[in-house]
Design a protein around this motif. Structure first.
Motif, PDB file in Angstrom:
ATOM      1  N   LEU A 195      60.752  62.880  22.130  1.00 41.46           N
ATOM      2  CA  LEU A 195      61.289  61.736  21.395  1.00 41.46           C
ATOM      3  C   LEU A 195      61.870  60.692  22.343  1.00 41.46           C
ATOM      4  N   LEU A 196      62.681  61.130  23.298  1.00 39.81           N
ATOM      5  CA  LEU A 196      63.323  60.186  24.214  1.00 39.81           C
ATOM      6  C   LEU A 196      62.294  59.428  25.052  1.00 39.81           C
ATOM      7  N   ILE A 197      61.291  60.166  25.551  1.00 41.76           N
ATOM      8  CA  ILE A 197      60.265  59.509  26.366  1.00 41.76           C
ATOM      9  C   ILE A 197      59.356  58.660  25.488  1.00 41.76           C
ATOM     10  N   GLY A 198      58.942  59.215  24.340  1.00 44.58           N
ATOM     11  CA  GLY A 198      58.009  58.509  23.476  1.00 44.58           C
ATOM     12  C   GLY A 198      58.585  57.269  22.832  1.00 44.58           C
ATOM     13  N   SER A 242      60.892  55.347  24.128  1.00 43.86           N
ATOM     14  CA  SER A 242      61.417  54.402  25.120  1.00 43.86           C
ATOM     15  C   SER A 242      60.660  53.079  25.207  1.00 43.86           C
ATOM     16  N   PRO A 243      59.324  53.028  24.994  1.00 37.49           N
ATOM     17  CA  PRO A 243      58.673  51.712  25.078  1.00 37.49           C
ATOM     18  C   PRO A 243      59.248  50.676  24.132  1.00 37.49           C
ATOM     19  N   GLY A 244      59.709  51.100  22.943  1.00 40.20           N
ATOM     20  CA  GLY A 244      60.290  50.146  21.997  1.00 40.20           C
ATOM     21  C   GLY A 244      61.524  49.460  22.548  1.00 40.20           C
ATOM     22  N   PRO A 245      62.588  50.210  22.846  1.00 35.79           N
ATOM     23  CA  PRO A 245      63.780  49.584  23.431  1.00 35.79           C
ATOM     24  C   PRO A 245      63.520  48.913  24.781  1.00 35.79           C
ATOM     25  N   PHE A 246      62.701  49.553  25.637  1.00 35.37           N
ATOM     26  CA  PHE A 246      62.446  48.973  26.957  1.00 35.37           C
ATOM     27  C   PHE A 246      61.762  47.605  26.837  1.00 35.37           C
ATOM     28  N   SER A 247      60.760  47.519  25.961  1.00 35.03           N
ATOM     29  CA  SER A 247      60.043  46.248  25.816  1.00 35.03           C
ATOM     30  C   SER A 247      60.935  45.178  25.205  1.00 35.03           C
ATOM     31  N   CYS A 248      61.845  45.600  24.334  1.00 29.26           N
ATOM     32  CA  CYS A 248      62.757  44.655  23.691  1.00 29.26           C
ATOM     33  C   CYS A 248      63.774  44.107  24.696  1.00 29.26           C
ATOM     34  N   ILE A 249      64.302  44.995  25.517  1.00 26.21           N
ATOM     35  CA  ILE A 249      65.312  44.598  26.498  1.00 26.21           C
ATOM     36  C   ILE A 249      64.698  43.782  27.636  1.00 26.21           C
ATOM     37  N   ALA A 250      63.380  43.899  27.831  1.00 25.70           N
ATOM     38  CA  ALA A 250      62.719  43.285  28.981  1.00 25.70           C
ATOM     39  C   ALA A 250      62.967  41.795  29.112  1.00 25.70           C
ATOM     40  N   GLY A 251      63.199  41.099  27.986  1.00 26.80           N
ATOM     41  CA  GLY A 251      63.531  39.682  28.064  1.00 26.80           C
ATOM     42  C   GLY A 251      62.563  38.761  27.359  1.00 26.80           C
ATOM     43  N   ASN A 252      61.477  39.305  26.796  1.00 25.84           N
ATOM     44  CA  ASN A 252      60.478  38.419  26.210  1.00 25.84           C
ATOM     45  C   ASN A 252      60.903  37.832  24.874  1.00 25.84           C
ATOM     46  N   ILE A 253      61.965  38.364  24.261  1.00 21.71           N
ATOM     47  CA  ILE A 253      62.412  37.807  22.976  1.00 21.71           C
ATOM     48  C   ILE A 253      62.817  36.343  23.141  1.00 21.71           C
ATOM     49  N   GLU A 284      51.045  59.184  21.737  1.00 23.25           N
ATOM     50  CA  GLU A 284      50.446  60.089  22.714  1.00 23.25           C
ATOM     51  C   GLU A 284      51.431  61.181  23.122  1.00 23.25           C
ATOM     52  N   VAL A 285      52.670  60.795  23.329  1.00 20.37           N
ATOM     53  CA  VAL A 285      53.673  61.718  23.857  1.00 20.37           C
ATOM     54  C   VAL A 285      54.142  62.723  22.798  1.00 20.37           C
ATOM     55  N   MET A 286      54.152  62.308  21.539  1.00 22.45           N
ATOM     56  CA  MET A 286      54.698  63.160  20.476  1.00 22.45           C
ATOM     57  C   MET A 286      53.609  64.033  19.854  1.00 22.45           C
ATOM     58  N   ASN A 287      53.922  65.323  19.641  1.00 18.55           N
ATOM     59  CA  ASN A 287      52.969  66.225  19.006  1.00 18.55           C
ATOM     60  C   ASN A 287      52.920  65.957  17.500  1.00 18.55           C
ATOM     61  N   TYR A 288      51.973  66.618  16.806  1.00 19.78           N
ATOM     62  CA  TYR A 288      51.696  66.243  15.415  1.00 19.78           C
ATOM     63  C   TYR A 288      52.917  66.360  14.512  1.00 19.78           C
ATOM     64  N   SER A 289      53.672  67.424  14.642  1.00 16.83           N
ATOM     65  CA  SER A 289      54.769  67.663  13.698  1.00 16.83           C
ATOM     66  C   SER A 289      55.866  66.602  13.779  1.00 16.83           C
ATOM     67  N   ILE A 290      55.995  65.930  14.907  1.00 16.68           N
ATOM     68  CA  ILE A 290      57.029  64.878  15.020  1.00 16.68           C
ATOM     69  C   ILE A 290      56.427  63.492  15.208  1.00 16.68           C
ATOM     70  N   ARG A 291      55.081  63.378  15.212  1.00 16.35           N
ATOM     71  CA  ARG A 291      54.462  62.094  15.586  1.00 16.35           C
ATOM     72  C   ARG A 291      54.866  60.972  14.643  1.00 16.35           C
ATOM     73  N   ILE A 333      61.741  54.599  34.014  1.00 16.05           N
ATOM     74  CA  ILE A 333      60.304  54.883  33.875  1.00 16.05           C
ATOM     75  C   ILE A 333      59.820  55.754  35.020  1.00 16.05           C
ATOM     76  N   ALA A 334      60.214  55.405  36.230  1.00 13.60           N
ATOM     77  CA  ALA A 334      59.777  56.158  37.405  1.00 13.60           C
ATOM     78  C   ALA A 334      60.222  57.616  37.343  1.00 13.60           C
ATOM     79  N   TYR A 335      61.392  57.865  36.793  1.00 13.82           N
ATOM     80  CA  TYR A 335      61.948  59.224  36.805  1.00 13.82           C
ATOM     81  C   TYR A 335      61.496  60.063  35.603  1.00 13.82           C
ATOM     82  N   PHE A 336      61.425  59.460  34.417  1.00 14.17           N
ATOM     83  CA  PHE A 336      61.235  60.253  33.207  1.00 14.17           C
ATOM     84  C   PHE A 336      59.815  60.250  32.624  1.00 14.17           C
ATOM     85  N   TRP A 337      59.075  59.173  32.776  1.00 19.58           N
ATOM     86  CA  TRP A 337      57.786  59.095  32.081  1.00 19.58           C
ATOM     87  C   TRP A 337      56.777  60.105  32.627  1.00 19.58           C
TER      88      TRP A 337
END
Length: 515
Positions: free
Chosen positions: A274-277, A279-290, A403-410, A458-462
């Motif tokens: 869950l934490l890794i999967g 992360s793209p949402g918050p990371f992309s939001c914080i990135a600055g493109n808003i 991709e990261v989340m298995n079926y039961s939690i996808r 990203i470098a450490y956890f993904w």
């Protein structure tokens, strides 16, 4: 030629025999979230520049933020039901109902008479878009083969810029109108994507993972064959994918995995996914493109480009540039990998934000004496920033979480990711005009610092998911694959072979399955 296909739901399907044609229809059917979202961002960019819109609602910084950000209120309410809906109703019906809710919101937005009506409409719009986006991303990841998944699912969000380009062109054209239809017409046209999605749904199959979990085994195998081998049920790749899915979902049930939303927090493995999967949402939001997605006009103001028509033209060029970059990024994601592409993008984004901040500071210190080189240099880096964002985050936003989340939690995990994204987006779209008005160039410096922190995370956890089926990714988290059959890409490449007759016998014994 169309083939009548059972879907396990009330929504029937007549699926084309050609896998290539089906793949095209799959992307069209699920593009609604990104195209609608891209259209919405670009349209609001244009409307925030138009006097006919800002004067009609008598907007200030706070109400501008509220009008824009209200779509994200629905965006973080939608995930509260979208995961459950996709699991219980099926992926296609969830997309269907979400599309209709989106259309209702668009109609009310077009007819808005005051700020309250406009805000309520955008909440409904955001709610429907969240449902279709979550169900669509899950659906595509579960239907596309592993060799096409990066492009198939990545293009889902690449359509953001198709919608954005259309909106930029329409607002540029209607911006000259001397009536409220200068902003009502672009708003009404936004419904075209949801209508297109609804018209396409009867010609695509249901997710084979959902069908297997519901016990519709023959229907699942047909769905796999249609998406991978022009409907050939005996193709070794089809059998391999089917066996992987059956074995993995059987294992999940045996160890007690449930479809409850609580499952995403229940085990250490689920929490890690869950934490890794998510992360793209918050990371992309914080990135600055808003800033550029919704307040490009204000961004251009800080750079010294204040003419309304010039800003609308810049909006069109920006979206065309971003479309090119996200298509290039999708190729990088497919060939180079998810993790290295994201890291490269973050490094470039941070550098751009620091440069934009510095140039904006120079302009703010002496607006009258600023050279044209300073102004256009600032705009050029703004364009580079949006392009670098599009390289990684546009394709990865919908590709990486399922991709990261298995079926039961996808479904519920992707919904939680969308909830986090929209909650942050709601906050940032509301505070950005206030922040730009109060501290100007410093907003860019703050965002640049955040991006460096994200790079390290990203470098450490993904983990890298390139070239693996959804079931094979389990080995990255569980330590082992839950099926003894060889990996799909090894079969496809001819590196390994399977005994088709033996696999058929195993499936028939395990499932009481007959062809």
């Amino acid at each position: 030629m169309l083939r009548r296909t059972e879907t396990g739901t009330w929504l029937p399907a007549w699926v084309p025999e050609s896998t290539l044609i089906l793949s095209f229809l799959l992307m069209i059917s699920s593009m609604v979230q990104s195209a609608t979202g891209g259209y919405d961002g670009s349209m609001l960019n244009g409307l925030n520049i138009l006097p006919s819109y800002t004067e009609y609602f008598k907007l200030n910084n706070a109400t501008t933020g509220l009008n824009t950000a209200s779509v994200f209120i629905g965006g973080f309410l939608g995930p509260l039901v979208s995961g459950v809906a996709a699991d219980r109703l099926g992926r296609r019906p969830a997309i269907f109902w979400g599309s209709w809710i989106t259309i209702v919101g668009i109609i009310i937005q077009t007819a808005a008479q005051n700020i309250a009506m406009f805000v309520v409409a955008r909440i409904i719009l955001g709610f429907g878009s969240a449902i279709t986006g979550i169900a669509g991303g899950i659906y595509l990841s579960e239907v596309f083969s592993s060799r096409w998944r990066a492009w198939g699912v990545g293009l889902l969000n690449d359509f953001y810029y198709i919608g954005a380009l259309i909106a930029a062109g329409i607002t540029l054209g209607t911006g000259q109108w001397q009536s409220t239809w200068a902003w009502r017409a672009p708003s009404l046209f936004q419904a075209i994507f949801s209508l297109l999605c609804i018209l396409t749904l009867p010609f695509i199959p249901e997710s084979p993972r959902w069908l297997v979990h519901q016990g519709y085994y023959s229907e699942a195998r047909i769905s796999i064959a249609q998406a991978n081998a022009n409907g050939d049920l005996s193709d070794p790749v089809v059998l391999t994918i089917f066996k992987e899915i059956v074995d993995t979902l059987k294992w999940e049930k045996e160890v007690g995995h449930s479809m409850s939303p609580v499952e995403i927090f229940r085990t250490p493995s689920a929490r890690k996914r869950l934490l890794i999967g998510m992360s793209p949402g918050p990371f992309s939001c914080i990135a600055g493109n808003i800033i550029a997605s919704y307040y490009f006009g204000s961004e251009l103001d800080t750079a010294g480009i204040t003419n309304t028509n010039d800003q609308l033209k810049a909006n069109v060029v920006l979206n065309a540039w971003c479309l090119v970059c996200c298509l290039f990024g999708t190729q990088l994601v497919a060939k180079w990998g998810r993790k290295p592409t994201a890291m490269l993008s973050q490094l470039l984004l941070s550098a751009c934000l620091f440069i934009i901040g510095g140039l904006s500071k120079l302009y703010a210190a002496d607006p009258q004496g600023a050279s044209s080189a300073l102004i256009y240099g600032n705009v050029a880096v703004m364009y580079l920033f949006q392009g670098f964002y599009s390289i990684a985050w546009t394709p990865l936003l919908y590709l990486y979480p399922p991709e990261v989340m298995n079926y039961s939690i996808r479904a519920n995990g992707v919904a939680f990711s969308s909830f986090a994204l929209n909650a942050l987006a709601l906050l940032f779209t509301f505070i950005m005009p206030i922040g730009l008005g109060n501290i100007g160039w410093k907003m860019y410096m703050i965002n640049g610092s955040w991006d460096l922190v994200i790079l390290g995370l990203i470098a450490y956890f993904w983990v890298e998911t390139k070239g693996k089926t959804l079931e094979e990714i389990d080995a990255l988290f569980e330590g082992a694959k839950h099926s003894a059959i060889p990996d799909v890409e090894e079969i496809r490449a001819g590196e390994k072979e399977i005994d088709v007759s033996k696999v058929e016998e195993q499936l028939m014994a395990e499932l009481s399955y007959s062809k």
